[in-house]
Write a protein that holds these residues in place. Structure first.
Motif, PDB file in Angstrom:
ATOM      1  N   SER A 295       0.834  -1.193   0.000  1.00 42.35           N
ATOM      2  CA  SER A 295       0.000   0.000   0.000  1.00 42.35           C
ATOM      3  C   SER A 295       0.874   1.250   0.000  1.00 42.35           C
ATOM      4  O   SER A 295       1.965   1.256   0.598  1.00 42.35           O
TER       5      SER A 295
ATOM      6  N   PRO B  59       2.933   0.215  -8.820  1.00 40.13           N
ATOM      7  CA  PRO B  59       1.550  -0.202  -9.070  1.00 40.13           C
ATOM      8  C   PRO B  59       0.687   1.000  -9.443  1.00 40.13           C
ATOM      9  O   PRO B  59       0.823   2.087  -8.865  1.00 40.13           O
ATOM     10  N   GLN B  60      -0.195   0.807 -10.406  1.00 38.74           N
ATOM     11  CA  GLN B  60      -1.042   1.912 -10.857  1.00 38.74           C
ATOM     12  C   GLN B  60      -2.168   2.227  -9.876  1.00 38.74           C
ATOM     13  O   GLN B  60      -2.726   3.325  -9.901  1.00 38.74           O
ATOM     14  N   SER B  61      -2.458   1.273  -9.013  1.00 37.82           N
ATOM     15  CA  SER B  61      -3.534   1.465  -8.042  1.00 37.82           C
ATOM     16  C   SER B  61      -2.998   2.139  -6.781  1.00 37.82           C
ATOM     17  O   SER B  61      -2.263   1.532  -6.003  1.00 37.82           O
ATOM     18  N   GLY B  62      -3.312   3.391  -6.602  1.00 35.99           N
ATOM     19  CA  GLY B  62      -2.984   4.091  -5.365  1.00 35.99           C
ATOM     20  C   GLY B  62      -1.678   4.867  -5.381  1.00 35.99           C
ATOM     21  O   GLY B  62      -1.614   5.995  -4.875  1.00 35.99           O
ATOM     22  N   TRP B  63      -0.629   4.309  -5.953  1.00 34.70           N
ATOM     23  CA  TRP B  63       0.687   4.933  -5.859  1.00 34.70           C
ATOM     24  C   TRP B  63       0.799   6.259  -6.619  1.00 34.70           C
ATOM     25  O   TRP B  63       1.266   7.254  -6.044  1.00 34.70           O
TER      26      TRP B  63
END
Length: 269
Positions: A158, A184-188
């Motif tokens: 995360s 990672p494209q999700s969140g970062w």
């Protein structure tokens, strides 16, 4: 300590007449030697004589110590026409801001990924890479902001750690991504954007020791670039971090981005 050491070296190199020296040897512990070499390379501009850091894997009182050979060869290198900050260990003289410690056990404990050594001290002295020659006179560019942390990216990890680093009052974050600087494209990317918008400089580096970070190679890296992340290029982790400390002491915003991209001591070439 880096500022004080740089100032002491500059003062000694400024002596003339009977006090003049051909070069400087700095005896240093191995664990943080590459960090100090990077700091001195950034702080000492326009060198006309060598500054060589060296140390040993085993204490000098040990029968099997590597200290005498390293010190003797470092002194020989400090008398050569190599006017930059360097690091001698094992058989090689490395550019200081391109050296990194890679082994706990080996007497050849340092390497210089993607940058050939300056000199090999074998049976013959072999000059390999042409040294830098910066415009003089010698000038000090001291000052390092210690409010910088390193945040590793792990599979499934995360970006909360990045957010915690920002919330803790740090002004700079080095994110260790994958491959050529992928995250990672999700969140970062969104977390990077929030950090940058909040005035925190974010530099993306790879877990890999060799190769150049290219944030345009993968979608995650491109998203981080679009979010405001800076690239470490081919710098070592030590120099990536120390240069961020050095730059944060001098600039912010777009001025920091432009300054960080400059190759001032051969750290990216």
């Amino acid at each position: 300590h880096w500022d004080a050491l740089a100032a002491a070296i500059a003062a000694r190199l400024g002596n003339t007449g009977a006090e003049a020296v051909n070069g400087i040897v700095v005896a240093h512990g191995t664990d943080t030697m590459a960090w100090t070499a990077s700091a001195l390379a950034l702080a000492l501009r326009g060198l006309s004589r060598p500054v060589v850091l060296t140390g040993a894997q085993r204490p000098i009182a040990s029968v099997r110590t590597d200290a005498p050979e390293n010190v003797v060869n470092a002194a020989l290198c400090a008398a050569m026409d190599i006017p930059e900050v360097s690091l001698y260990f094992g058989r090689f003289l490395y550019r200081g801001c391109r050296a990194t410690k890679t082994s706990i056990q080996s007497y050849e404990a340092f390497e210089s990924p993607d940058c050939p050594p300056l000199v090999e001290m074998g049976v013959e002295v072999r000059h390999i890479k042409t040294p830098l020659r910066g415009p003089g006179p010698l000038r000090l560019e001291t000052g390092f902001d210690p409010r910088v942390v390193i945040v590793p990216v792990v599979p499934g990890g995360s970006p909360a750690l990045l957010e915690a680093a920002v919330a803790s009052g740090n002004r700079g974050v080095v994110v260790l991504g994958f491959g050529a600087g992928n995250v990672p494209q999700s969140g970062w990317p969104a977390a990077i954007r929030r950090a940058v918008d909040g005035g925190v400089a974010v530099v993306l580096r790879s877990h890999c020791h060799r190769g150049k970070v290219d944030l345009g190679s993968y979608e995650g890296g491109k998203a981080a670039l679009d979010a405001g992340a800076l690239s470490s290029g081919s710098m070592t982790l030590e120099c990536t971090t120390v240069k961020l400390m050095h730059t944060l002491h001098r600039a912010e915003g777009e001025a920091l981005r432009a300054m960080y991209a400059l190759d001032v001591a051969g750290e990216g070439s």
